[in-house]
Design an enzyme around this catalytic site. Sequence first.
Site, short mmCIF file in Angstrom:
data_model
loop_
_atom_site.label_atom_id
_atom_site.label_comp_id
_atom_site.label_asym_id
_atom_site.label_seq_id
_atom_site.Cartn_x
_atom_site.Cartn_y
_atom_site.Cartn_z
N SER A 65 -10.44 0.05 7.23
CA SER A 65 -9.81 0.15 5.92
C SER A 65 -9.19 -1.14 5.39
O SER A 65 -8.78 -1.18 4.23
CB SER A 65 -8.74 1.24 5.93
OG SER A 65 -9.33 2.52 5.96
N LYS A 104 0.83 -1.20 0.00
CA LYS A 104 0.00 0.00 0.00
C LYS A 104 0.87 1.26 0.00
O LYS A 104 1.93 1.29 0.63
CB LYS A 104 -0.92 -0.02 1.23
CG LYS A 104 -2.02 1.04 1.21
CD LYS A 104 -2.97 0.82 2.38
CE LYS A 104 -4.04 1.91 2.46
NZ LYS A 104 -4.95 1.70 3.60
N SER A 156 -9.68 2.18 2.89
CA SER A 156 -8.69 2.85 2.06
C SER A 156 -7.69 1.88 1.43
O SER A 156 -6.76 2.30 0.75
CB SER A 156 -7.91 3.85 2.91
OG SER A 156 -7.18 3.18 3.94
#
Length: 484
Positions: free
Chosen positions: A217, A114, A193
Site C-alpha cells: 500500500s 493518511k 491504499s
Amino acid sequence: MLKCRFQQLAIGLCTASLAFAIEAKPPARTSAAMDKDLMEVTVPQLQGYYAQHKYTVTQVVDWYLERIARYNGIYRAIEQVFDADARAAAAREDAEAGVAAKHGSLWGVPIVIKANTSIAGKVTTDGWEGYVVPGHELVAPRDATVVARLRAAGAIIIGHTNMPDFANADTNRSSSFGRTGNAYDVRFSPGGSSGGTVTAVTSNLAVLGNGTDTGNSIRMPAATSALIGVFPTRGLVSIAGIAPLDWLLDNTGPIARTVSDAAIALGVMAGEDPLDPVTKGSADKAQRGPYLQYLKLDALKGKRFGVPAFVLTGAGIPFQGIPSSATPSEVATQTADAVEKLRPETREAFMKAIEGLRAAGATVVFDDSILPDSFAVTIARVGTVPYIREGTEKFLAEYGPAQYHSSAEYEKAVGSPLPATIIGVTDPASAKGRRAVAQALIESDPQADANFFTPRGPLVNVIGQLLKFLLIFGAPCRRAGGID
C-alpha cells in the site's frame, strides 16, 4: 493648533514605523511568482526560501490551502482539511522564525497524514463510514507517534488524506469520502491504499506525507505516480496510533517527490517507541541517521543484489498467510489464487530496473539458486489471520474516543458491529477460499507457534544466510535460463 500638529506627527511616526515593520517582512508575492517557486518544491529548497526571508510559513501554507480549495474537489485526495490549525501553526512558526535552534528538519513544510493515522482532536476515519457516524466519530485522544515526531520537526499538518476502508484495497475509494483520482488523469486510480497521500503530493497539495503498507500500500501507489515511497524494515518506524488492518504486517513510511525529501522524513519518523514493542532495540540495529548521508552518486558501486528468478513466474503469497488449521485442499486453493502472472510491460519495466542497478555499478545476482521456487509457498504458511482482532482491540483501547475503547463498546454505542475485516474473518464469503478463523491473542494462543512463529523462524534464517552469502562471498553473476 500645536496639539493637532503633535497628533499628526505622532500618527506619521506610527505610520512610518508600521511601514518599516511591513518592509522588514517578506514582501507579498504574486500567485504566478509563488507558483514558479513552490510547484514541485523540495524540503531543502523551501527551507532555503525561509532562510532568505523570501516567504513566511504563513504565505506558503496559504498557497497550499488555496491549491486544495481549487483542486481537491477534482482529485478528492484530502478528506479533512485542517486549514485553521495549519494557519495557527504557521503563525507560531513565523513568530519563532529568528530562533534557529527551534527549527527542525521539516520546519515550515506542509504535509498530509493518511486517514488511518491518529491526529489529536481529529476524526480517524480509516476510510470507513462507521467511524464518522454523527455523534460517534472516532476522535483521536492524541497523536500517533509518527505524527508527534513530524510535528516536533516543524512540519505543518494540513489534512488527512483519503484511503479505502481500513486500507484494505489496491484502489482508493472510501465509504467515508468517496473516490480519489490519479493526479495525472483523474479517470484512473492512484492505487491504494495510500493513494490519497500519493495524489496530494503529486498534485502539489502538500510537500510530502505518510503512507501505510500491509501488503503493497505504499509501494504500489507511489509507483503509479512516479513518487518515492519508503517501506522501512518493520521496527524502524513506530505504528502506534495507526488504525490497523493487520497489526502483525502493518508498516508506515514517507511518500515524497524526491529521494532526498523521503530520506529527511524517514529520519524524522524513525526511532524507538515504548508504545510499539517491535521498535525496541532498533537504534542499535539500524543504520544511523540522518539518512541524507547515504545518498551518494556512487552508493551502489560494489554492492550486490540478489534477485530470485521465481519472481518472474508470478508466484505470490496469500494475503495474511494461511493458518495452520487450513486443510491441504484449502492450502492448494489459496496458493493457486495468489499466483499473478506478470504482464509483458511489467516484466519489461522490472528488467529495466535491474539494468539500472547494474549501470549504477551494482552486481545483480539473478539466479535460480538465490531462493528456491518453494520459498513463496513456505512463507505463505506464516498466518496472521487469527490475530487480526487483537490489533484492533489494542488500537481502540489506546486511541479510541471516550465513547468506545473496544469493539464491544463500539457496537454498544453505535448499534452495529465492526466489520469482519478488522475483527477477524467470520464469514467464508468475506475471503476467497478461507474458512472462518477463530480469533485469539498471539501471546497466549497454543497455536501461535504453528500459525506464526515456527514457519517464520526458518525463513528469516534463510534470508539472513543469503544476505550474508551475497555480502561476504559474492556469487557468480549469471541469469537463469529463459529470462533473457
